[in-house]
Motif scaffolding. Structure first.
Motif, mmCIF file in Angstrom:
data_model
loop_
_atom_site.group_PDB
_atom_site.id
_atom_site.type_symbol
_atom_site.label_atom_id
_atom_site.label_comp_id
_atom_site.label_asym_id
_atom_site.label_seq_id
_atom_site.Cartn_x
_atom_site.Cartn_y
_atom_site.Cartn_z
ATOM 1 N N ARG A 20 0.826 -1.207 0.000
ATOM 2 C CA ARG A 20 0.000 0.000 0.000
ATOM 3 C C ARG A 20 0.864 1.262 0.000
ATOM 4 O O ARG A 20 0.608 2.217 -0.725
ATOM 5 C CB ARG A 20 -0.937 -0.019 1.206
ATOM 6 N N GLU A 21 1.903 1.277 0.831
ATOM 7 C CA GLU A 21 2.805 2.430 0.891
ATOM 8 C C GLU A 21 3.539 2.606 -0.444
ATOM 9 O O GLU A 21 3.667 3.726 -0.951
ATOM 10 C CB GLU A 21 3.807 2.256 2.033
ATOM 11 N N LEU A 22 3.991 1.497 -1.013
ATOM 12 C CA LEU A 22 4.667 1.563 -2.311
ATOM 13 C C LEU A 22 3.730 2.071 -3.404
ATOM 14 O O LEU A 22 4.160 2.793 -4.314
ATOM 15 C CB LEU A 22 5.234 0.196 -2.688
ATOM 16 N N GLN A 23 2.461 1.712 -3.314
ATOM 17 C CA GLN A 23 1.492 2.210 -4.298
ATOM 18 C C GLN A 23 1.341 3.729 -4.193
ATOM 19 O O GLN A 23 1.252 4.417 -5.208
ATOM 20 C CB GLN A 23 0.145 1.508 -4.123
ATOM 21 N N HIS A 24 1.342 4.259 -2.974
ATOM 22 C CA HIS A 24 1.289 5.713 -2.790
ATOM 23 C C HIS A 24 2.509 6.379 -3.433
ATOM 24 O O HIS A 24 2.386 7.399 -4.112
ATOM 25 C CB HIS A 24 1.244 6.090 -1.305
ATOM 26 N N ILE A 25 3.661 5.798 -3.187
ATOM 27 C CA ILE A 25 4.905 6.356 -3.738
ATOM 28 C C ILE A 25 4.883 6.256 -5.259
ATOM 29 O O ILE A 25 5.216 7.220 -5.963
ATOM 30 C CB ILE A 25 6.132 5.632 -3.139
ATOM 31 N N ALA A 26 4.466 5.114 -5.775
ATOM 32 C CA ALA A 26 4.434 4.905 -7.228
ATOM 33 C C ALA A 26 3.498 5.898 -7.917
ATOM 34 O O ALA A 26 3.808 6.405 -9.001
ATOM 35 C CB ALA A 26 4.018 3.474 -7.547
ATOM 36 N N ARG A 27 2.367 6.199 -7.291
ATOM 37 C CA ARG A 27 1.430 7.172 -7.870
ATOM 38 C C ARG A 27 2.034 8.567 -7.926
ATOM 39 O O ARG A 27 1.729 9.358 -8.821
ATOM 40 C CB ARG A 27 0.121 7.199 -7.086
ATOM 41 N N ALA A 28 2.892 8.886 -6.969
ATOM 42 C CA ALA A 28 3.506 10.212 -6.914
ATOM 43 C C ALA A 28 4.714 10.334 -7.840
ATOM 44 O O ALA A 28 5.185 11.435 -8.115
ATOM 45 C CB ALA A 28 3.925 10.523 -5.479
ATOM 46 N N ALA A 29 5.210 9.213 -8.311
ATOM 47 C CA ALA A 29 6.408 9.204 -9.161
ATOM 48 C C ALA A 29 6.029 9.417 -10.621
ATOM 49 O O ALA A 29 4.883 9.241 -11.014
ATOM 50 C CB ALA A 29 7.138 7.876 -8.993
ATOM 51 N N GLU A 30 7.027 9.791 -11.414
ATOM 52 C CA GLU A 30 6.840 9.987 -12.850
ATOM 53 C C GLU A 30 7.815 9.100 -13.613
ATOM 54 O O GLU A 30 8.914 8.837 -13.139
ATOM 55 C CB GLU A 30 7.152 11.430 -13.244
ATOM 56 N N GLN A 31 7.417 8.671 -14.791
ATOM 57 C CA GLN A 31 8.339 7.937 -15.655
ATOM 58 C C GLN A 31 9.124 8.956 -16.478
ATOM 59 O O GLN A 31 8.557 9.920 -16.981
ATOM 60 C CB GLN A 31 7.598 7.001 -16.606
ATOM 61 N N VAL A 32 10.426 8.738 -16.571
ATOM 62 C CA VAL A 32 11.286 9.579 -17.409
ATOM 63 C C VAL A 32 12.166 8.682 -18.258
ATOM 64 O O VAL A 32 12.517 7.571 -17.853
ATOM 65 C CB VAL A 32 12.149 10.560 -16.583
ATOM 66 N N ASP A 33 12.506 9.167 -19.433
ATOM 67 C CA ASP A 33 13.367 8.419 -20.341
ATOM 68 C C ASP A 33 14.635 9.215 -20.605
ATOM 69 O O ASP A 33 14.594 10.449 -20.723
ATOM 70 C CB ASP A 33 12.642 8.147 -21.661
ATOM 71 N N PHE A 34 15.752 8.506 -20.667
ATOM 72 C CA PHE A 34 17.036 9.104 -20.988
ATOM 73 C C PHE A 34 17.613 8.403 -22.204
ATOM 74 O O PHE A 34 17.373 7.216 -22.409
ATOM 75 C CB PHE A 34 18.022 8.961 -19.814
ATOM 76 N N LEU A 110 7.522 13.139 -2.029
ATOM 77 C CA LEU A 110 7.774 12.272 -0.881
ATOM 78 C C LEU A 110 7.275 12.912 0.404
ATOM 79 O O LEU A 110 6.687 12.240 1.258
ATOM 80 C CB LEU A 110 9.258 11.927 -0.770
ATOM 81 N N LYS A 111 7.459 14.218 0.551
ATOM 82 C CA LYS A 111 6.952 14.897 1.747
ATOM 83 C C LYS A 111 5.432 14.771 1.833
ATOM 84 O O LYS A 111 4.880 14.571 2.910
ATOM 85 C CB LYS A 111 7.366 16.367 1.742
ATOM 86 N N GLY A 112 4.750 14.895 0.709
ATOM 87 C CA GLY A 112 3.298 14.729 0.692
ATOM 88 C C GLY A 112 2.887 13.337 1.114
ATOM 89 O O GLY A 112 1.914 13.161 1.857
ATOM 90 N N ILE A 113 3.640 12.332 0.663
ATOM 91 C CA ILE A 113 3.350 10.943 1.042
ATOM 92 C C ILE A 113 3.556 10.756 2.537
ATOM 93 O O ILE A 113 2.742 10.148 3.228
ATOM 94 C CB ILE A 113 4.246 9.967 0.235
ATOM 95 N N ILE A 114 4.643 11.305 3.057
ATOM 96 C CA ILE A 114 4.938 11.178 4.485
ATOM 97 C C ILE A 114 3.867 11.869 5.323
ATOM 98 O O ILE A 114 3.460 11.362 6.374
ATOM 99 C CB ILE A 114 6.347 11.723 4.788
ATOM 100 N N ASP A 115 3.380 13.020 4.864
ATOM 101 C CA ASP A 115 2.314 13.713 5.597
ATOM 102 C C ASP A 115 1.057 12.853 5.686
ATOM 103 O O ASP A 115 0.386 12.846 6.705
ATOM 104 C CB ASP A 115 1.970 15.045 4.920
ATOM 105 N N LYS A 116 0.754 12.126 4.608
ATOM 106 C CA LYS A 116 -0.453 11.296 4.576
ATOM 107 C C LYS A 116 -0.232 9.917 5.185
ATOM 108 O O LYS A 116 -1.158 9.294 5.692
ATOM 109 C CB LYS A 116 -0.937 11.131 3.135
#
Length: 141
Positions: A20-34, A110-116
């Motif tokens: 559940r915690e990882l899902q919160h983090i994953a939703r807040a993350a973005e995919q980037v390509d290099f 990450l701060k937003g995730i930690i707050d929630k």
């Protein structure tokens, strides 16, 4: 989303987080390509605005300190995770050695995730303390 969760689970910093915690983090993350040759982070860089970290999903990168190659990293490995916690300078330069897909997480997210979900903070602090202990053992025996 499932790939993001699994990629995040692979890195030590988030390894103790629940699904559940990882899902919160994953939703807040973005995919980037290099593209091969792209600078991902630069040693000494940082400060405000540089508060982001990456988890490699596919591809590879080279890590250099003081211009010397110190590591090659690939899927499941992280880049710049200390920037999630402070504005200190980057300790190494990282360049994509192949085309690379990564997950990017910002300090603000990450701060937003930690707050929630404060339990995430407890797990991150425990991992950081563990890293400090390992570092101290290397330095002082």
């Amino acid at each position: 989303m499932a790939n993001r969760v699994e990629s995040l689970r692979e890195i030590d910093l988030f390894s103790d987080c629940s699904k559940r915690e990882l899902q919160h983090i994953a939703r807040a993350a973005e995919q980037v390509d290099f593209t091969a040759g792209d600078n991902i982070v630069e040693e000494g860089g940082g400060g405000s605005g540089a508060g982001y970290a990456f988890v490699i999903v596919s591809g590879a990168a080279v890590v250099r300190r003081n211009g010397r190659k110190v590591a090659e990293i690939g899927p499941g490995e992280s880049i710049g995770e200390m920037a999630l916690f402070d504005d200190g300078p980057r300790t190494a330069s990282v360049v994509a050695s192949t085309d690379m897909e990564a997950i990017m997480l910002s300090r603000r997210a990450l701060k937003g995730i930690i707050d929630k979900t404060p339990s995430v903070a407890h797990k991150l602090l425990a991992e950081l303390a563990s890293r400090l202990r390992r570092s101290n053992r290397k330095l002082y025996g």
